[in-house]
Structures are given as structure tokens and as C-alpha cells.
Scaffold this motif. Structure first.
Motif, PDB file in Angstrom:
ATOM      1  N   ALA A   1       3.826  -0.714   0.488  1.00 53.63           N
ATOM      2  CA  ALA A   1       2.937  -0.085  -0.487  1.00 53.63           C
ATOM      3  C   ALA A   1       1.940  -1.085  -1.040  1.00 53.63           C
ATOM      4  O   ALA A   1       0.753  -0.763  -1.232  1.00 53.63           O
ATOM      5  N   LEU A   2       2.388  -2.314  -1.283  1.00 55.94           N
ATOM      6  CA  LEU A   2       1.480  -3.336  -1.794  1.00 55.94           C
ATOM      7  C   LEU A   2       0.417  -3.688  -0.760  1.00 55.94           C
ATOM      8  O   LEU A   2      -0.774  -3.800  -1.083  1.00 55.94           O
ATOM      9  N   LEU A   3       0.828  -3.817   0.485  1.00 54.65           N
ATOM     10  CA  LEU A   3      -0.123  -4.125   1.550  1.00 54.65           C
ATOM     11  C   LEU A   3      -1.121  -2.979   1.743  1.00 54.65           C
ATOM     12  O   LEU A   3      -2.332  -3.203   1.837  1.00 54.65           O
ATOM     13  N   ILE A   4      -0.631  -1.756   1.780  1.00 54.74           N
ATOM     14  CA  ILE A   4      -1.512  -0.602   1.953  1.00 54.74           C
ATOM     15  C   ILE A   4      -2.424  -0.444   0.737  1.00 54.74           C
ATOM     16  O   ILE A   4      -3.597  -0.074   0.864  1.00 54.74           O
ATOM     17  N   GLY A   5      -1.912  -0.743  -0.445  1.00 49.47           N
ATOM     18  CA  GLY A   5      -2.735  -0.662  -1.643  1.00 49.47           C
ATOM     19  C   GLY A   5      -3.876  -1.665  -1.627  1.00 49.47           C
ATOM     20  O   GLY A   5      -5.007  -1.342  -2.006  1.00 49.47           O
ATOM     21  N   VAL A   6      -3.613  -2.877  -1.187  1.00 53.70           N
ATOM     22  CA  VAL A   6      -4.673  -3.884  -1.091  1.00 53.70           C
ATOM     23  C   VAL A   6      -5.675  -3.487  -0.011  1.00 53.70           C
ATOM     24  O   VAL A   6      -6.892  -3.612  -0.197  1.00 53.70           O
ATOM     25  N   LEU A   7      -5.174  -3.000   1.118  1.00 55.95           N
ATOM     26  CA  LEU A   7      -6.077  -2.560   2.185  1.00 55.95           C
ATOM     27  C   LEU A   7      -6.909  -1.353   1.774  1.00 55.95           C
ATOM     28  O   LEU A   7      -8.006  -1.144   2.298  1.00 55.95           O
ATOM     29  N   SER A   8      -6.401  -0.558   0.838  1.00 59.49           N
ATOM     30  CA  SER A   8      -7.138   0.635   0.417  1.00 59.49           C
ATOM     31  C   SER A   8      -8.401   0.277  -0.364  1.00 59.49           C
ATOM     32  O   SER A   8      -9.274   1.129  -0.528  1.00 59.49           O
ATOM     33  N   PHE A   9      -8.525  -0.948  -0.853  1.00 58.22           N
ATOM     34  CA  PHE A   9      -9.774  -1.362  -1.488  1.00 58.22           C
ATOM     35  C   PHE A   9     -10.917  -1.420  -0.480  1.00 58.22           C
ATOM     36  O   PHE A   9     -12.077  -1.275  -0.838  1.00 58.22           O
ATOM     37  N   PHE A  10     -10.589  -1.661   0.775  1.00 65.37           N
ATOM     38  CA  PHE A  10     -11.613  -1.885   1.787  1.00 65.37           C
ATOM     39  C   PHE A  10     -11.719  -0.782   2.827  1.00 65.37           C
ATOM     40  O   PHE A  10     -12.739  -0.679   3.501  1.00 65.37           O
ATOM     41  N   PHE A  11     -10.668   0.016   2.992  1.00 68.12           N
ATOM     42  CA  PHE A  11     -10.639   0.979   4.082  1.00 68.12           C
ATOM     43  C   PHE A  11      -9.943   2.255   3.624  1.00 68.12           C
ATOM     44  O   PHE A  11      -8.767   2.206   3.237  1.00 68.12           O
ATOM     45  N   MET A  12     -10.627   3.380   3.643  1.00 65.46           N
ATOM     46  CA  MET A  12     -10.088   4.695   3.312  1.00 65.46           C
ATOM     47  C   MET A  12      -9.286   4.701   2.007  1.00 65.46           C
ATOM     48  O   MET A  12      -8.075   4.948   1.997  1.00 65.46           O
TER      49      MET A  12
END
Length: 107
Positions: free
Chosen positions: A51-62
Motif C-alpha cells: 500500500a505504501l509503494l502503490i500510494g507513492v506511485l499514485s503521485f505519478f501514475f493513475m
């Protein structure tokens, strides 16, 4: 294995040196799967860090989709008692969703 007179078949464990087959038991590591599972990394840890990784990636992608996925995974981690990583993941995911909802109407 030779059986003594009057001895039951199942009362004695077989000696590994009495078998005639040659195996790789001499060179394989001696471990059990219970030792592998006891490393301190559980499913709830995985959910929190994912969830932390996906949350950080969500700043840049979808951010809409990945932010919602991160919120759900962090809720799973929080529900299983991983408050530190689950809380950070929830904060990052909600922060990303907040910025997304702020900027989407102006695009």
C-alpha cells in the motif's frame, strides 16, 4: 534394516545410513519450512508495504485508481494491527487522492 526377533516393525526409526540409494542429503541445506515462515514478515506487513509503494506511485501514475487501491490495502494492514506502516500508507494514499481531486476539475 534388519529386524530383531520380537521387535515391532514401527518401533524403530530407519537409519539413514542403511539405505543403498545415493541421495543429495549430504549437500542439501538442513531447514524446515517452519523456519522460513518465521522471519517476521507476515501478510499484513506485505499489505502495508504494498500500500505504501502503490500510494507513492499514485503521485505519478493513475492517482485515482492506485490511490484507491492503496487505501484499501492500508485499511487491511490497519485492520490486522500494523498501525505504523498502515497509517503512513493511508496518509500517502489519501494525500495523493486529495491532490488528484483538487487538480482534475481544472484539466
Amino acid at each position: 534394516m534388519k529386524q530383531q526377533p520380537g521387535e515391532k516393525e514401527s518401533s524403530k526409526k530407519p537409519d539413514v545410513h542403511e539405505f543403498e540409494e545415493e541421495t543429495a542429503a549430504e549437500i542439501t541445506p538442513d531447514f524446515a519450512w517452519e523456519d522460513i515462515r518465521d522471519i517476521g514478515f507476515s501478510v499484513s506487513d506485505f499489505a502495508g508495504y504494498a500500500a505504501l509503494l502503490i500510494g507513492v506511485l499514485s503521485f505519478f501514475f493513475m492517482p485515482g485508481l492506485m490511490g484507491l487501491i492503496a487505501v484499501v490495502l492500508s485499511a487491511v494492514a490497519l485492520g490486522q494491527g500494523k498501525y505504523m506502516v498502515g497509517g503512513w500508507a493511508m496518509a500517502v494514499a489519501l494525500h495523493s487522492l486529495g491532490w488528484w481531486f483538487l487538480f482534475v476539475p481544472f484539466m
